[in-house]
Design an enzyme around this catalytic site. Structure first.
Site, PDB file in Angstrom:
ATOM      1  N   LYS A  13      -2.844  -0.771  43.252  1.00  0.00           N
ATOM      2  CA  LYS A  13      -3.767  -1.869  43.572  1.00  0.00           C
ATOM      3  C   LYS A  13      -4.544  -1.615  44.866  1.00  0.00           C
ATOM      4  O   LYS A  13      -5.754  -1.778  44.894  1.00  0.00           O
ATOM      5  CB  LYS A  13      -3.007  -3.192  43.739  1.00  0.00           C
ATOM      6  CG  LYS A  13      -2.384  -3.739  42.486  1.00  0.00           C
ATOM      7  CD  LYS A  13      -1.826  -5.136  42.717  1.00  0.00           C
ATOM      8  CE  LYS A  13      -0.708  -5.190  43.740  1.00  0.00           C
ATOM      9  NZ  LYS A  13       0.560  -4.567  43.317  1.00  0.00           N
ATOM     10  N   ARG A  88       0.926 -14.162  43.188  1.00  0.00           N
ATOM     11  CA  ARG A  88       2.104 -13.414  42.775  1.00  0.00           C
ATOM     12  C   ARG A  88       3.142 -14.295  42.087  1.00  0.00           C
ATOM     13  O   ARG A  88       4.198 -13.794  41.691  1.00  0.00           O
ATOM     14  CB  ARG A  88       2.725 -12.813  44.025  1.00  0.00           C
ATOM     15  CG  ARG A  88       2.808 -11.281  43.986  1.00  0.00           C
ATOM     16  CD  ARG A  88       3.551 -10.908  45.195  1.00  0.00           C
ATOM     17  NE  ARG A  88       3.881  -9.556  45.446  1.00  0.00           N
ATOM     18  CZ  ARG A  88       3.147  -8.715  46.144  1.00  0.00           C
ATOM     19  NH1 ARG A  88       1.942  -9.026  46.537  1.00  0.00           N
ATOM     20  NH2 ARG A  88       3.629  -7.538  46.435  1.00  0.00           N
ATOM     21  N   ARG A 127       4.767   8.212  47.665  1.00  0.00           N
ATOM     22  CA  ARG A 127       3.485   7.964  48.331  1.00  0.00           C
ATOM     23  C   ARG A 127       3.536   8.137  49.849  1.00  0.00           C
ATOM     24  O   ARG A 127       2.496   8.294  50.484  1.00  0.00           O
ATOM     25  CB  ARG A 127       2.873   6.621  47.929  1.00  0.00           C
ATOM     26  CG  ARG A 127       3.543   5.377  48.454  1.00  0.00           C
ATOM     27  CD  ARG A 127       2.853   4.150  47.852  1.00  0.00           C
ATOM     28  NE  ARG A 127       3.551   2.911  48.183  1.00  0.00           N
ATOM     29  CZ  ARG A 127       3.258   1.727  47.674  1.00  0.00           C
ATOM     30  NH1 ARG A 127       2.289   1.599  46.795  1.00  0.00           N
ATOM     31  NH2 ARG A 127       3.921   0.648  48.033  1.00  0.00           N
ATOM     32  N   ARG A 131       6.155   2.763  54.653  1.00  0.00           N
ATOM     33  CA  ARG A 131       6.428   1.333  54.643  1.00  0.00           C
ATOM     34  C   ARG A 131       7.926   1.070  54.661  1.00  0.00           C
ATOM     35  O   ARG A 131       8.676   1.739  53.955  1.00  0.00           O
ATOM     36  CB  ARG A 131       5.802   0.685  53.394  1.00  0.00           C
ATOM     37  CG  ARG A 131       4.363   0.295  53.595  1.00  0.00           C
ATOM     38  CD  ARG A 131       3.733  -0.189  52.326  1.00  0.00           C
ATOM     39  NE  ARG A 131       4.464  -1.272  51.659  1.00  0.00           N
ATOM     40  CZ  ARG A 131       3.929  -2.029  50.713  1.00  0.00           C
ATOM     41  NH1 ARG A 131       2.675  -1.843  50.338  1.00  0.00           N
ATOM     42  NH2 ARG A 131       4.648  -2.969  50.143  1.00  0.00           N
ATOM     43  N   ARG A 142      11.923  -5.102  44.678  1.00  0.00           N
ATOM     44  CA  ARG A 142      10.530  -5.512  44.468  1.00  0.00           C
ATOM     45  C   ARG A 142      10.160  -5.481  42.986  1.00  0.00           C
ATOM     46  O   ARG A 142       9.418  -6.342  42.514  1.00  0.00           O
ATOM     47  CB  ARG A 142       9.589  -4.627  45.307  1.00  0.00           C
ATOM     48  CG  ARG A 142       9.607  -5.047  46.789  1.00  0.00           C
ATOM     49  CD  ARG A 142       9.125  -3.963  47.716  1.00  0.00           C
ATOM     50  NE  ARG A 142       7.779  -3.536  47.432  1.00  0.00           N
ATOM     51  CZ  ARG A 142       7.302  -2.312  47.697  1.00  0.00           C
ATOM     52  NH1 ARG A 142       8.085  -1.402  48.236  1.00  0.00           N
ATOM     53  NH2 ARG A 142       6.067  -2.025  47.432  1.00  0.00           N
TER      54      ARG A 142
HETATM   55  P1  AMP Z   1       2.183  -5.751  48.953  1.00  0.00           P
HETATM   56  O1  AMP Z   1       1.546  -4.995  50.062  1.00  0.00           O
HETATM   57  O2  AMP Z   1       1.211  -6.520  48.121  1.00  0.00           O
HETATM   58  O3  AMP Z   1       3.125  -4.916  48.140  1.00  0.00           O
HETATM   59  O4  AMP Z   1       3.096  -6.880  49.647  1.00  0.00           O
HETATM   60  C1  AMP Z   1       4.180  -6.523  50.495  1.00  0.00           C
HETATM   61  C2  AMP Z   1       5.130  -7.716  50.662  1.00  0.00           C
HETATM   62  O5  AMP Z   1       4.413  -8.827  51.236  1.00  0.00           O
HETATM   63  C3  AMP Z   1       5.729  -8.248  49.376  1.00  0.00           C
HETATM   64  O6  AMP Z   1       6.885  -7.539  48.973  1.00  0.00           O
HETATM   65  C4  AMP Z   1       6.050  -9.694  49.783  1.00  0.00           C
HETATM   66  O7  AMP Z   1       7.212  -9.756  50.595  1.00  0.00           O
HETATM   67  C5  AMP Z   1       4.866 -10.051  50.677  1.00  0.00           C
HETATM   68  N1  AMP Z   1       3.740 -10.625  49.892  1.00  0.00           N
HETATM   69  C6  AMP Z   1       2.484 -10.107  49.742  1.00  0.00           C
HETATM   70  N2  AMP Z   1       1.715 -10.891  48.973  1.00  0.00           N
HETATM   71  C7  AMP Z   1       2.501 -11.937  48.609  1.00  0.00           C
HETATM   72  C8  AMP Z   1       2.298 -13.078  47.791  1.00  0.00           C
HETATM   73  N3  AMP Z   1       1.127 -13.316  47.185  1.00  0.00           N
HETATM   74  N4  AMP Z   1       3.348 -13.947  47.643  1.00  0.00           N
HETATM   75  C9  AMP Z   1       4.529 -13.748  48.242  1.00  0.00           C
HETATM   76  N5  AMP Z   1       4.786 -12.678  49.007  1.00  0.00           N
HETATM   77  C10 AMP Z   1       3.794 -11.773  49.201  1.00  0.00           C
END
Ligand code: AMP
Length: 188
Positions: A13, A88, A127, A131, A142
């Site tokens: 994404k 999400r 990757r 992180r 996740r």
């Molecule tokens: P991402 O970079 O999108 O993988 O997000 C990393 C982390 O941020 C996720 O594992 C969640 O802990 C938190 N997070 C990001 N976006 C959301 C969302 N829309 N709702 C809840 N938690 C989020």
């Protein structure tokens, strides 16, 4: 154009959002990036969500929705945006619908990057973005959280008729080519 870029962790994404941002001149809004920036800058929000991101769980809906609502009020998003990582959960999707309604705006496309589970773990672990949540245990959490809480968002948008499935396997350019084709046909 207002777009949701959707997919499981590791679907690509973030990479594709940046390509769309450049090619279509639509700014991207990533909730994950916003949370990571808040943690790095040790803001109140950052302190609140650090443990949650570290565990691989989701930040509470209300916190996320408030953050997105405030962020989208920036005039730079007035012509459109690409949402990466939001919504999400189904409650987030419903809250986002209310935000759109309030602004008398509509969503143009829900672009879903589809990648088989076994490929996702491989991609994330290779990757090397450094992180904190990219370890095998956290990735497992996740993916579970995705399957339980996030996957239902797909059906929510399928019913709305904006759902566009994209085969997320192949090179970055191949996948971007598929997204471009869908978005270009959407513009007409
Ligand atoms: P991402 O970079 O999108 O993988 O997000 C990393 C982390 O941020 C996720 O594992 C969640 O802990 C938190 N997070 C990001 N976006 C959301 C969302 N829309 N709702 C809840 N938690 C989020």
């Amino acid at each position: 154009m207002r777009i949701i870029l959707f997919g499981p962790p590791g679907a690509g994404k973030g990479t594709q959002a940046k390509l769309i941002e450049n090619a279509f001149e639509i700014p991207q809004l990533s909730t994950g990036d916003m949370f990571r920036a808040a943690i790095k800058n040790e803001t109140e929000l950052g302190k609140k969500v650090k443990g949650i991101l570290d565990s691989g769980q989701l930040v509470p809906d209300e916190t996320v929705v408030d953050l997105v609502e405030e962020a989208l009020s920036d005039p730079k998003f007035s012509e459109g945006y690409i949402l990466d990582g939001f919504p999400r959960t189904v409650p987030q999707a419903k809250a986002f619908d209310s935000l759109l309604d309030k602004a008398d705006e509509k969503l143009h496309a829900f672009v879903s990057l589809e990648v088989p589970d076994e490929e996702l773990m491989k991609r994330i672990l290779s990757r090397g973005e450094g992180r904190a949540d990219d370890t095998p245990e956290k990735v497992k959490v996740r993916l579970e959280v995705y399957n339980e809480e996030t996957a239902p968002v797909l059906n929510y948008y399928k019913q709305k008729g904006v759902y566009k499935a994209i085969n997320g396997l192949g090179t970055i350019d191949e996948i971007f080519g598929r997204i471009k084709a869908v978005l270009n046909s959407n513009k007409k």
